[in-house]
Design an enzyme around this catalytic site. Structure first.
Site, PDB file in Angstrom:
ATOM      1  N   ARG A   1     -15.596   4.428  21.529  1.00 58.92           N
ATOM      2  CA  ARG A   1     -14.160   4.303  21.680  1.00 58.92           C
ATOM      3  C   ARG A   1     -13.971   3.969  23.181  1.00 58.92           C
ATOM      4  O   ARG A   1     -12.888   2.880  23.491  1.00 58.92           O
ATOM      5  CB  ARG A   1     -13.495   5.589  21.550  1.00 58.92           C
ATOM      6  CG  ARG A   1     -13.511   5.808  19.904  1.00 58.92           C
ATOM      7  CD  ARG A   1     -12.716   7.082  19.882  1.00 58.92           C
ATOM      8  NE  ARG A   1     -13.290   8.214  20.875  1.00 58.92           N
ATOM      9  CZ  ARG A   1     -13.443   9.454  20.650  1.00 58.92           C
ATOM     10  NH1 ARG A   1     -12.546  10.018  20.061  1.00 58.92           N
ATOM     11  NH2 ARG A   1     -14.146  10.384  21.596  1.00 58.92           N
TER      12      ARG A   1
ATOM     13  N   HIS B   1     -14.417   7.485  12.055  1.00 57.11           N
ATOM     14  CA  HIS B   1     -15.441   7.721  11.646  1.00 57.11           C
ATOM     15  C   HIS B   1     -15.772   6.752  10.568  1.00 57.11           C
ATOM     16  O   HIS B   1     -16.834   6.062  10.336  1.00 57.11           O
ATOM     17  CB  HIS B   1     -15.446   9.232  11.425  1.00 57.11           C
ATOM     18  CG  HIS B   1     -15.473   9.988  12.321  1.00 57.11           C
ATOM     19  ND1 HIS B   1     -14.537  11.288  12.304  1.00 57.11           N
ATOM     20  CD2 HIS B   1     -16.141  10.260  13.608  1.00 57.11           C
ATOM     21  CE1 HIS B   1     -14.917  11.838  13.554  1.00 57.11           C
ATOM     22  NE2 HIS B   1     -15.759  11.640  14.273  1.00 57.11           N
TER      23      HIS B   1
ATOM     24  N   SER C   1     -11.102  13.500  16.745  1.00 58.88           N
ATOM     25  CA  SER C   1     -10.762  14.707  15.860  1.00 58.88           C
ATOM     26  C   SER C   1     -10.043  15.825  16.640  1.00 58.88           C
ATOM     27  O   SER C   1      -8.923  16.408  16.301  1.00 58.88           O
ATOM     28  CB  SER C   1     -11.971  15.143  15.389  1.00 58.88           C
ATOM     29  OG  SER C   1     -12.618  14.330  14.636  1.00 58.88           O
TER      30      SER C   1
ATOM     31  N   LYS D   1     -17.700  24.257  19.738  1.00 62.26           N
ATOM     32  CA  LYS D   1     -16.637  23.546  19.663  1.00 62.26           C
ATOM     33  C   LYS D   1     -15.575  24.251  19.174  1.00 62.26           C
ATOM     34  O   LYS D   1     -14.377  23.695  19.210  1.00 62.26           O
ATOM     35  CB  LYS D   1     -16.971  22.056  19.111  1.00 62.26           C
ATOM     36  CG  LYS D   1     -17.824  21.186  20.264  1.00 62.26           C
ATOM     37  CD  LYS D   1     -17.695  19.953  19.517  1.00 62.26           C
ATOM     38  CE  LYS D   1     -18.589  18.659  20.190  1.00 62.26           C
ATOM     39  NZ  LYS D   1     -18.158  17.487  19.864  1.00 62.26           N
TER      40      LYS D   1
END
Length: 167
Positions: A96, A22, A134, A46
């Site tokens: 990514r 990030h 993450s 989430k």
């Protein structure tokens, strides 16, 4: 766009926790816009490790090292509504892998249908950070693995502390 108008970019995400990947995208995005707003999504679906306020605080502490006009704000609305509220002209997204592209491609198409005046810019993750997510950082920490190369020392300490509390 008139030359005198400030270019505002929005980099949205959950940032639970904010990773070196990030931070790489944030550092590079600041070169593209006059002001970069880091939008920390509430997204309780989430099951975040940290509250929205904690994530905003962590991201703000991490971006303090950068020069430039960077603002960190929480949001819980539709992304395009938040972008419009900010008068953002650009949404910044990091990519990514191919799986990211497929998801982001669909989101960009929907966002353009909602507001075609806001562009989406994709920045490819630095190869050193392509595997960092993450979700994986939290999983590694929960299993007592070393997360030091994925997040800053301050974030690593907070993740370890939080994981211990929930163990």
């Amino acid at each position: 766009m008139p030359s005198g108008k400030m270019r505002i970019g929005l980099y949205p995400g959950t940032f639970d926790p904010v990773t070196n990947g990030h931070m790489d995208i944030i550092g590079r995005a600041t070169k593209l816009v006059d002001r970069l707003v880091i939008g920390v999504a509430q997204n309780d679906d989430k099951g975040p490790l940290f509250s929205t306020a904690e994530r905003v605080e962590m991201v703000a502490a991490e971006v303090a090292r950068f020069d430039g006009d960077i603002v960190v704000k929480p949001f819980s609305s539709l992304l395009m509504h938040f972008a419009e509220e900010l008068e953002a002209s650009v949404i910044v997204r990091g990519l990514r892998a191919v799986a990211d592209f497929e998801y982001e491609f669909q989101m960009t198409a929907m966002n353009q249908r909602l507001n075609q005046d806001i562009e989406t810019v994709f920045l490819m993750a630095d190869p050193r950070h392509q595997a960092i997510a993450s979700r994986l950082v939290k999983e590694i920490a929960r299993l007592d693995g070393n997360i030091d190369s994925f997040v800053s020392p301050a974030v690593a300490a907070r993740v370890r502390e939080r994981v211990k509390k929930h163990a």
